[in-house]
Design a protein around this motif. Structure first.
Motif, PDB file in Angstrom:
ATOM      1  N   GLN A 137      35.662  10.307  23.655  1.00 25.15           N
ATOM      2  CA  GLN A 137      36.353  10.564  25.410  1.00 25.15           C
ATOM      3  C   GLN A 137      36.392  11.980  25.317  1.00 25.15           C
ATOM      4  O   GLN A 137      36.709  12.558  26.765  1.00 25.15           O
ATOM      5  CB  GLN A 137      37.406   9.355  25.098  1.00 25.15           C
ATOM      6  N   SER A 138      36.291  12.441  24.197  1.00 22.33           N
ATOM      7  CA  SER A 138      36.710  14.343  25.084  1.00 22.33           C
ATOM      8  C   SER A 138      35.459  14.859  24.531  1.00 22.33           C
ATOM      9  O   SER A 138      35.797  16.375  25.028  1.00 22.33           O
ATOM     10  CB  SER A 138      37.203  14.774  23.487  1.00 22.33           C
ATOM     11  N   GLY A 139      34.420  14.948  24.949  1.00 22.27           N
ATOM     12  CA  GLY A 139      33.037  15.351  25.476  1.00 22.27           C
ATOM     13  C   GLY A 139      32.548  15.748  23.827  1.00 22.27           C
ATOM     14  O   GLY A 139      31.784  16.873  24.418  1.00 22.27           O
ATOM     15  N   ILE A 140      32.675  15.129  22.840  1.00 18.90           N
ATOM     16  CA  ILE A 140      31.726  15.602  22.276  1.00 18.90           C
ATOM     17  C   ILE A 140      31.010  14.787  20.994  1.00 18.90           C
ATOM     18  O   ILE A 140      31.268  13.793  21.071  1.00 18.90           O
ATOM     19  CB  ILE A 140      33.291  15.553  20.172  1.00 18.90           C
ATOM     20  N   GLU A 141      29.812  15.384  21.860  1.00 23.33           N
ATOM     21  CA  GLU A 141      27.876  14.633  20.996  1.00 23.33           C
ATOM     22  C   GLU A 141      28.356  14.570  19.515  1.00 23.33           C
ATOM     23  O   GLU A 141      28.731  14.996  18.700  1.00 23.33           O
ATOM     24  CB  GLU A 141      27.334  15.756  21.696  1.00 23.33           C
ATOM     25  N   ASN A 142      27.310  13.206  19.397  1.00 25.29           N
ATOM     26  CA  ASN A 142      27.215  13.114  18.605  1.00 25.29           C
ATOM     27  C   ASN A 142      26.398  11.986  17.951  1.00 25.29           C
ATOM     28  O   ASN A 142      25.424  11.281  20.038  1.00 25.29           O
ATOM     29  CB  ASN A 142      28.109  11.974  17.794  1.00 25.29           C
ATOM     30  N   VAL A 143      25.182  12.220  17.325  1.00 27.77           N
ATOM     31  CA  VAL A 143      23.568  11.375  17.764  1.00 27.77           C
ATOM     32  C   VAL A 143      23.917  10.199  16.359  1.00 27.77           C
ATOM     33  O   VAL A 143      24.023  10.910  14.985  1.00 27.77           O
ATOM     34  CB  VAL A 143      22.965  12.194  17.893  1.00 27.77           C
ATOM     35  N   LYS A 144      23.407  10.238  16.610  1.00 30.11           N
ATOM     36  CA  LYS A 144      22.667   8.373  15.106  1.00 30.11           C
ATOM     37  C   LYS A 144      21.489   8.361  15.167  1.00 30.11           C
ATOM     38  O   LYS A 144      20.507   8.400  16.643  1.00 30.11           O
ATOM     39  CB  LYS A 144      23.608   7.093  15.605  1.00 30.11           C
ATOM     40  N   PHE A 145      21.235   8.418  13.377  1.00 31.03           N
ATOM     41  CA  PHE A 145      19.596   8.238  13.583  1.00 31.03           C
ATOM     42  C   PHE A 145      18.910   7.573  12.120  1.00 31.03           C
ATOM     43  O   PHE A 145      19.939   7.731  11.327  1.00 31.03           O
ATOM     44  CB  PHE A 145      18.850   9.956  13.433  1.00 31.03           C
ATOM     45  N   THR A 146      18.134   7.366  11.760  1.00 31.59           N
ATOM     46  CA  THR A 146      17.785   6.305  10.425  1.00 31.59           C
ATOM     47  C   THR A 146      16.895   7.530  10.520  1.00 31.59           C
ATOM     48  O   THR A 146      15.903   7.222  10.808  1.00 31.59           O
ATOM     49  CB  THR A 146      17.288   5.459  10.845  1.00 31.59           C
ATOM     50  N   LEU A 147      16.997   7.875   9.010  1.00 32.49           N
ATOM     51  CA  LEU A 147      16.064   8.886   7.867  1.00 32.49           C
ATOM     52  C   LEU A 147      14.654   6.857   6.901  1.00 32.49           C
ATOM     53  O   LEU A 147      16.402   6.483   6.303  1.00 32.49           O
ATOM     54  CB  LEU A 147      16.389   9.412   7.425  1.00 32.49           C
ATOM     55  N   ALA A 148      13.842   7.987   6.581  1.00 34.48           N
ATOM     56  CA  ALA A 148      13.586   6.796   5.755  1.00 34.48           C
ATOM     57  C   ALA A 148      11.881   7.451   5.034  1.00 34.48           C
ATOM     58  O   ALA A 148      11.755   8.889   5.249  1.00 34.48           O
ATOM     59  CB  ALA A 148      12.578   5.971   6.482  1.00 34.48           C
TER      60      ALA A 148
END
Length: 65
Positions: free
Chosen positions: A21-32
């Motif tokens: 909500q405050s505009g901070i980017e985040n990314v979720k991913f999976t490593l194998a």
């Protein structure tokens, strides 16, 4: 103190770039990756989340478009 980890593997799912909500980017991913010992191979998966500039970098260079 900040922890710094380096992992090597394959990105197995599309990255999910979101903003708080405050505009901070985040990314979720999976490593194998796989670990092999003698005749046994074990497949490992790790769900990760990156924030701010790291999230922007991953989205720019590792996002499947």
């Amino acid at each position: 103190a900040v922890n710094h980890l380096v992992y090597q593997g394959r990105v197995v799912r599309d990255l999910e770039l979101k903003k708080t909500q405050s505009g901070i980017e985040n990314v979720k991913f999976t490593l194998a990756w796989s670990e092999k010992y003698k005749e046994t191979e074990r497949k490992c998966f790790l769900t990760c989340k990156a924030w701010r500039q790291t999230a922007k970098f991953l989205d720019t260079y590792f996002h499947n478009k």
